[in-house]
Design a protein around this motif. Sequence first.
Motif, PDB file in Angstrom:
ATOM      1  N   THR A   2       0.860  -1.331   0.002  1.00 30.33           N
ATOM      2  CA  THR A   2      -0.066   0.041  -0.122  1.00 30.33           C
ATOM      3  C   THR A   2       0.959   1.398   0.017  1.00 30.33           C
ATOM      4  N   SER A   4       0.817   3.280   2.307  1.00 26.41           N
ATOM      5  CA  SER A   4       1.363   3.539   3.799  1.00 26.41           C
ATOM      6  C   SER A   4       2.533   2.572   3.693  1.00 26.41           C
ATOM      7  N   ASP A   5       2.755   1.287   3.164  1.00 28.42           N
ATOM      8  CA  ASP A   5       3.978   0.435   3.059  1.00 28.42           C
ATOM      9  C   ASP A   5       5.019   1.273   2.574  1.00 28.42           C
ATOM     10  N   ARG A  27       6.865  11.226   2.331  1.00 27.65           N
ATOM     11  CA  ARG A  27       5.528  11.435   1.860  1.00 27.65           C
ATOM     12  C   ARG A  27       5.583  12.311   0.654  1.00 27.65           C
ATOM     13  N   THR A  42      -2.669  11.155   3.033  1.00 31.43           N
ATOM     14  CA  THR A  42      -3.207  10.559   4.073  1.00 31.43           C
ATOM     15  C   THR A  42      -4.243   9.792   4.217  1.00 31.43           C
ATOM     16  N   GLU A  44      -5.273   8.469   1.126  1.00 30.40           N
ATOM     17  CA  GLU A  44      -4.867   7.305   0.172  1.00 30.40           C
ATOM     18  C   GLU A  44      -4.058   6.372   0.779  1.00 30.40           C
ATOM     19  N   MET A  45      -3.816   6.327   1.896  1.00 30.39           N
ATOM     20  CA  MET A  45      -2.822   5.477   2.662  1.00 30.39           C
ATOM     21  C   MET A  45      -2.930   3.940   2.288  1.00 30.39           C
ATOM     22  N   GLY A  46      -4.355   3.696   2.383  1.00 26.24           N
ATOM     23  CA  GLY A  46      -4.770   2.145   2.313  1.00 26.24           C
ATOM     24  C   GLY A  46      -4.716   1.621   0.721  1.00 26.24           C
ATOM     25  N   GLN A  47      -4.412   2.682  -0.334  1.00 25.16           N
ATOM     26  CA  GLN A  47      -4.563   2.144  -1.590  1.00 25.16           C
ATOM     27  C   GLN A  47      -3.323   1.419  -1.950  1.00 25.16           C
ATOM     28  N   ALA A  48      -3.696   0.566  -2.702  1.00 25.91           N
ATOM     29  CA  ALA A  48      -2.376  -0.553  -3.220  1.00 25.91           C
ATOM     30  C   ALA A  48      -1.712  -0.062  -4.326  1.00 25.91           C
TER      31      ALA A  48
END
Length: 276
Positions: A2, A4-5, A27, A42, A44-48
């Motif tokens: 993601t 975030s990763d 970021r 922030t 979109e952090m979970g977006q792959a």
Amino acid sequence: MTISDLVAQVAGSLTAAGIEGAPREARLLVAHVTGVPTSRLTLEMGQAVNSEYQEKLLPLVARRMSREPLSHLLGRRAFYVHEFRVTADTLDPRPETETLVTEALREPFCRVLDLGTGTGAIAISLLAERPAARGIATDLSTAALDVAADNAAAIGVGDRLEFLQSDWFKTVEGRFDLIVSNPPYIALEEMDALAPELRHEPRFALTDEGDGLAAYRSICADVLSYLEPGGWLMVEIGWQQGREVADLFEAAGLIEVTVINDLDGRNRMVRGKKQH
């Protein structure tokens, strides 16, 4: 993986390299590569994300770990109220220089001259705030002038700002209400102690290879010939140079000479006026 990763991975690498503000820079780099605006990152952090973004990030992270300035990787730098394109051919505009813009805008002017313009940040910021004003921006480097011209066009002042290759006043003609400059003022003996990022910026824009005062001597020697009566000369200085540069202003015949501090309380600029 993601977003975030990806941010965490980049931040870890930058932290290991001793980069201050690594999470913030991570970021910005991820936003730059993925195209997600920083204002939305922030959310979109979970977006792959797919592997192509990782591949694009790797060389950028490596360059930053080698202490190349972040602005060179992003290709831009925020200054005053605009963003400016920057390259390795230009000095990176810094927040401290906004003091010079703020002070210059306290005075009326119709014609401005910016000596050693670099990205054009000072002259362009001034003209953007004064729609009736016109100006000339000089630099020794034609590559820097090309960058400055691009910035002027992008910000909408290109039709009011002329670009001229010149060694200070050498090819300049006319008189001006305001002359500004952020010249090379770092003394040779100070160069080794500078942040490693500065090694990636044009050396001739940082130091005169002497005591850091050569540019001020050159400018002060001729400034009265280029100022209108009542016109101002305003220059950025090093934090220990206030008295020495003020003395040069006064020796040149300028009046109302003042040393201005920045927000940190350190000497940041000197201003002086030509008598009416």
